[in-house]
Design a protein around this motif. Structure first.
Motif, mmCIF file in Angstrom:
data_model
loop_
_atom_site.group_PDB
_atom_site.id
_atom_site.type_symbol
_atom_site.label_atom_id
_atom_site.label_comp_id
_atom_site.label_asym_id
_atom_site.label_seq_id
_atom_site.Cartn_x
_atom_site.Cartn_y
_atom_site.Cartn_z
ATOM 1 N N ASN A 27 59.189 54.516 8.120
ATOM 2 C CA ASN A 27 58.819 55.791 7.512
ATOM 3 C C ASN A 27 57.709 55.640 6.473
ATOM 4 N N CYS A 28 57.943 54.813 5.445
ATOM 5 C CA CYS A 28 56.970 54.680 4.348
ATOM 6 C C CYS A 28 56.143 53.392 4.425
ATOM 7 N N GLU A 29 56.416 52.550 5.421
ATOM 8 C CA GLU A 29 55.707 51.294 5.667
ATOM 9 C C GLU A 29 55.762 50.305 4.495
ATOM 10 N N THR A 30 56.842 50.354 3.716
ATOM 11 C CA THR A 30 57.083 49.376 2.659
ATOM 12 C C THR A 30 57.647 48.117 3.297
ATOM 13 N N GLN A 31 57.149 46.958 2.892
ATOM 14 C CA GLN A 31 57.678 45.700 3.421
ATOM 15 C C GLN A 31 58.937 45.332 2.649
ATOM 16 N N PHE A 32 60.071 45.214 3.372
ATOM 17 C CA PHE A 32 61.343 44.881 2.730
ATOM 18 C C PHE A 32 61.789 43.460 3.015
ATOM 19 N N GLY A 33 61.061 42.736 3.860
ATOM 20 C CA GLY A 33 61.433 41.353 4.164
ATOM 21 C C GLY A 33 60.343 40.618 4.905
ATOM 22 N N ARG A 34 60.473 39.270 4.911
ATOM 23 C CA ARG A 34 59.512 38.414 5.589
ATOM 24 C C ARG A 34 60.221 37.586 6.650
ATOM 25 N N GLU A 35 59.566 37.396 7.780
ATOM 26 C CA GLU A 35 60.136 36.540 8.830
ATOM 27 C C GLU A 35 60.051 35.086 8.408
ATOM 28 N N SER A 36 61.120 34.337 8.668
ATOM 29 C CA SER A 36 61.125 32.907 8.374
ATOM 30 C C SER A 36 62.155 32.212 9.246
ATOM 31 N N MET A 37 62.182 30.896 9.159
ATOM 32 C CA MET A 37 63.185 30.093 9.858
ATOM 33 C C MET A 37 64.141 29.539 8.807
ATOM 34 N N ILE A 38 65.432 29.799 8.963
ATOM 35 C CA ILE A 38 66.448 29.284 8.046
ATOM 36 C C ILE A 38 67.415 28.445 8.869
ATOM 37 N N ARG A 39 67.481 27.150 8.541
ATOM 38 C CA ARG A 39 68.304 26.189 9.287
ATOM 39 C C ARG A 39 68.032 26.234 10.784
ATOM 40 N N GLY A 40 66.760 26.411 11.157
ATOM 41 C CA GLY A 40 66.371 26.408 12.568
ATOM 42 C C GLY A 40 66.631 27.708 13.306
ATOM 43 N N THR A 41 67.032 28.752 12.594
ATOM 44 C CA THR A 41 67.329 30.045 13.211
ATOM 45 C C THR A 41 66.372 31.100 12.661
ATOM 46 N N PRO A 42 65.775 31.934 13.518
ATOM 47 C CA PRO A 42 64.886 32.993 13.023
ATOM 48 C C PRO A 42 65.659 33.990 12.155
ATOM 49 N N ALA A 43 65.053 34.373 11.033
ATOM 50 C CA ALA A 43 65.711 35.285 10.089
ATOM 51 C C ALA A 43 64.675 36.109 9.346
ATOM 52 N N ILE A 44 65.167 37.126 8.629
ATOM 53 C CA ILE A 44 64.338 37.917 7.724
ATOM 54 C C ILE A 44 64.811 37.610 6.318
ATOM 55 N N LYS A 45 63.917 37.130 5.452
ATOM 56 C CA LYS A 45 64.244 36.942 4.042
ATOM 57 C C LYS A 45 64.060 38.290 3.372
ATOM 58 N N VAL A 46 65.130 38.847 2.840
ATOM 59 C CA VAL A 46 65.121 40.199 2.291
ATOM 60 C C VAL A 46 64.624 40.197 0.857
ATOM 61 N N ILE A 47 63.747 41.161 0.528
ATOM 62 C CA ILE A 47 63.324 41.380 -0.847
ATOM 63 C C ILE A 47 64.342 42.349 -1.429
ATOM 64 N N ALA A 48 65.174 41.844 -2.369
ATOM 65 C CA ALA A 48 66.364 42.559 -2.822
ATOM 66 C C ALA A 48 66.099 43.956 -3.386
ATOM 67 N N ALA A 49 65.037 44.147 -4.134
ATOM 68 C CA ALA A 49 64.769 45.448 -4.753
ATOM 69 C C ALA A 49 64.294 46.495 -3.743
ATOM 70 N N LYS A 50 63.941 46.091 -2.541
ATOM 71 C CA LYS A 50 63.376 47.011 -1.549
ATOM 72 C C LYS A 50 64.395 47.605 -0.603
ATOM 73 N N VAL A 51 65.674 47.129 -0.643
ATOM 74 C CA VAL A 51 66.695 47.660 0.269
ATOM 75 C C VAL A 51 67.960 48.059 -0.485
ATOM 76 N N ARG A 52 68.714 48.948 0.134
ATOM 77 C CA ARG A 52 70.044 49.341 -0.334
ATOM 78 C C ARG A 52 71.008 49.063 0.818
ATOM 79 N N VAL A 53 72.191 48.520 0.479
ATOM 80 C CA VAL A 53 73.184 48.157 1.492
ATOM 81 C C VAL A 53 74.411 49.034 1.310
ATOM 82 N N LYS A 54 74.900 49.634 2.413
ATOM 83 C CA LYS A 54 76.122 50.440 2.364
ATOM 84 C C LYS A 54 77.079 49.950 3.419
#
Length: 72
Positions: free
Chosen positions: A45-72
């Motif tokens: 919707n607003c094209e804000t970047q909330f995370g970056r793609e990376s490899m964590i322990r050999g598995t593809p993941a998104i590193k989340v920028i904590a202030a950019k998301v809300r979890v429910k």
């Protein structure tokens, strides 16, 4: 599972199968139930970047920028 929303426009970006307690730091791509984004890590919707793609322990993941998301 948890719903992850963009902090700035409150659009749902992911539905994720979270493991364990604590804050959301990373999202393993294999655990994403539903992806509402057009580009991984960017709000459709607003094209804000909330995370970056990376490899964590050999598995593809998104590193989340904590202030950019809300979890429910």
């Amino acid at each position: 599972s948890v719903d992850i929303y963009c902090a700035s426009c409150r659009t749902q970006v992911l539905k994720y199968k979270k493991g364990g307690n604590g804050a959301l730091v990373k999202c393993f791509i294999e655990r994403i139930i539903k992806d509402f984004t057009n580009e991984l890590g960017v709000c459709p919707n607003c094209e804000t970047q909330f995370g970056r793609e990376s490899m964590i322990r050999g598995t593809p993941a998104i590193k989340v920028i904590a202030a950019k998301v809300r979890v429910k």
